[in-house]
Design an enzyme around this catalytic site. Sequence first.
Site, PDB file in Angstrom:
ATOM      1  N   ARG A  13      46.574   3.148  27.826  1.00 42.25           N
ATOM      2  CA  ARG A  13      46.390   4.583  28.110  1.00 42.25           C
ATOM      3  C   ARG A  13      47.556   5.108  28.948  1.00 42.25           C
ATOM      4  NH1 ARG A  13      42.293   8.537  28.457  1.00 42.25           N
ATOM      5  NH2 ARG A  13      41.977   9.537  30.486  1.00 42.25           N
ATOM      6  N   HIS A  73      43.555   0.107  30.049  1.00 48.52           N
ATOM      7  CA  HIS A  73      44.118   1.257  30.753  1.00 48.52           C
ATOM      8  C   HIS A  73      45.642   1.221  30.739  1.00 48.52           C
ATOM      9  CE1 HIS A  73      41.641   4.383  32.356  1.00 48.52           C
ATOM     10  NE2 HIS A  73      42.503   4.646  33.315  1.00 48.52           N
ATOM     11  N   TYR A 114      51.413  10.678  35.809  1.00 45.98           N
ATOM     12  CA  TYR A 114      52.228  10.131  34.724  1.00 45.98           C
ATOM     13  C   TYR A 114      53.596  10.794  34.621  1.00 45.98           C
ATOM     14  CZ  TYR A 114      47.804   8.137  33.225  1.00 45.98           C
ATOM     15  OH  TYR A 114      46.616   7.454  33.181  1.00 45.98           O
ATOM     16  N   HIS A 166      41.314  14.704  30.928  1.00 44.67           N
ATOM     17  CA  HIS A 166      41.266  14.877  32.381  1.00 44.67           C
ATOM     18  C   HIS A 166      40.735  16.263  32.734  1.00 44.67           C
ATOM     19  CE1 HIS A 166      44.628  11.671  33.117  1.00 44.67           C
ATOM     20  NE2 HIS A 166      43.428  11.131  33.035  1.00 44.67           N
ATOM     21  N   ARG A 194      40.152   5.740  26.602  1.00 41.82           N
ATOM     22  CA  ARG A 194      39.620   4.801  27.590  1.00 41.82           C
ATOM     23  C   ARG A 194      38.928   3.653  26.846  1.00 41.82           C
ATOM     24  NH1 ARG A 194      37.943  10.044  29.245  1.00 41.82           N
ATOM     25  NH2 ARG A 194      38.905  10.730  31.223  1.00 41.82           N
ATOM     26  N   LYS A 235      34.093  11.116  29.301  1.00 39.85           N
ATOM     27  CA  LYS A 235      33.311  11.120  30.531  1.00 39.85           C
ATOM     28  C   LYS A 235      32.449  12.382  30.614  1.00 39.85           C
ATOM     29  CE  LYS A 235      36.065   8.291  33.708  1.00 39.85           C
ATOM     30  NZ  LYS A 235      36.797   8.284  34.991  1.00 39.85           N
TER      31      LYS A 235
END
Length: 296
Positions: free
Chosen positions: A245, A242, A277, A268, A147, A171
């Site tokens: 990514r 992004h 994806y 994730h 990210r 995150k």
Amino acid sequence: MDNDALLDAFLLHLKTERRLSGNTLAAYGADLRRFSVFLADRAVDARKFTRSDFLDHLTGLRDGGLSARSTARHVSTLRSFFRFLVREEVLAASPVSGVKAPRLGRPLPKYLTLSQVDRLLAAPDGHTPEGIRDRAMLAIMYASGLRASEVVTLRLENVDANAGFLYVLGKGGKERVVPVADVALTVLGEYIASARQTFLGKRFSSELFLSRRGKAITRQTLWNRIRRWALAAGIEQRISPHTMRHSFASHLLAGGADLRAVQAMLGHADIATTQIYTHVTPERLRDVHRRHHPRG
């Protein structure tokens, strides 16, 4: 406690207990400020908030032109806020439990083709410190799927070139290990040995990607540099960190990578997020057609 105190307590909970990123906290803060205005205008105590108040609030958001996506996020924020009040025993039950957010169609992620990636990675000027840095940033982003916030906060100690890994703080303060191809690490090593030292001068810093002033680059700078080199590479579509990514994940899965492995590399929490994806790229369709159709 008044409304502002309750909202502040919730934000503190998000920051200290859930350890959300600064950008996520800012999004929550925007939603809570909007909600605070509604409560003040209606002279409603959050502890006496009802489902009827909630529906009035949603109507006001819609009439004010708030998009379905932003409204959905707002609903999610309020659900979390009232769950927090229940957990803290401020309320016996949430007045918004069971309320559904507006349905959203989930768009396919935008990604670059392999030829576009090749042109983009070759675009930066390798004869200037900025160009050498940008070439390394682009190579690392495509090789790792980081990210934007993870790229600009990378430090020297996060790079294990011998083992071929990056140690990334993602995150929620969660650390993950991401493998990186040798070719990207070679480009990164060239930047560290040359341009980075130029930016530093006699200063010291552990930040990996530096500005001309020797400080860590910002997210805005990262966006601007990617856009600059995309245009130089003849890529007219608007791309962002992004997009890199998305391209990383899409190309891995199109090449047969395991979904769980890609989930771990992207950081994730939910594999459903990674599944967006699994779209079939045009190149993959053409390859399947050529290999399996009798006249392919």
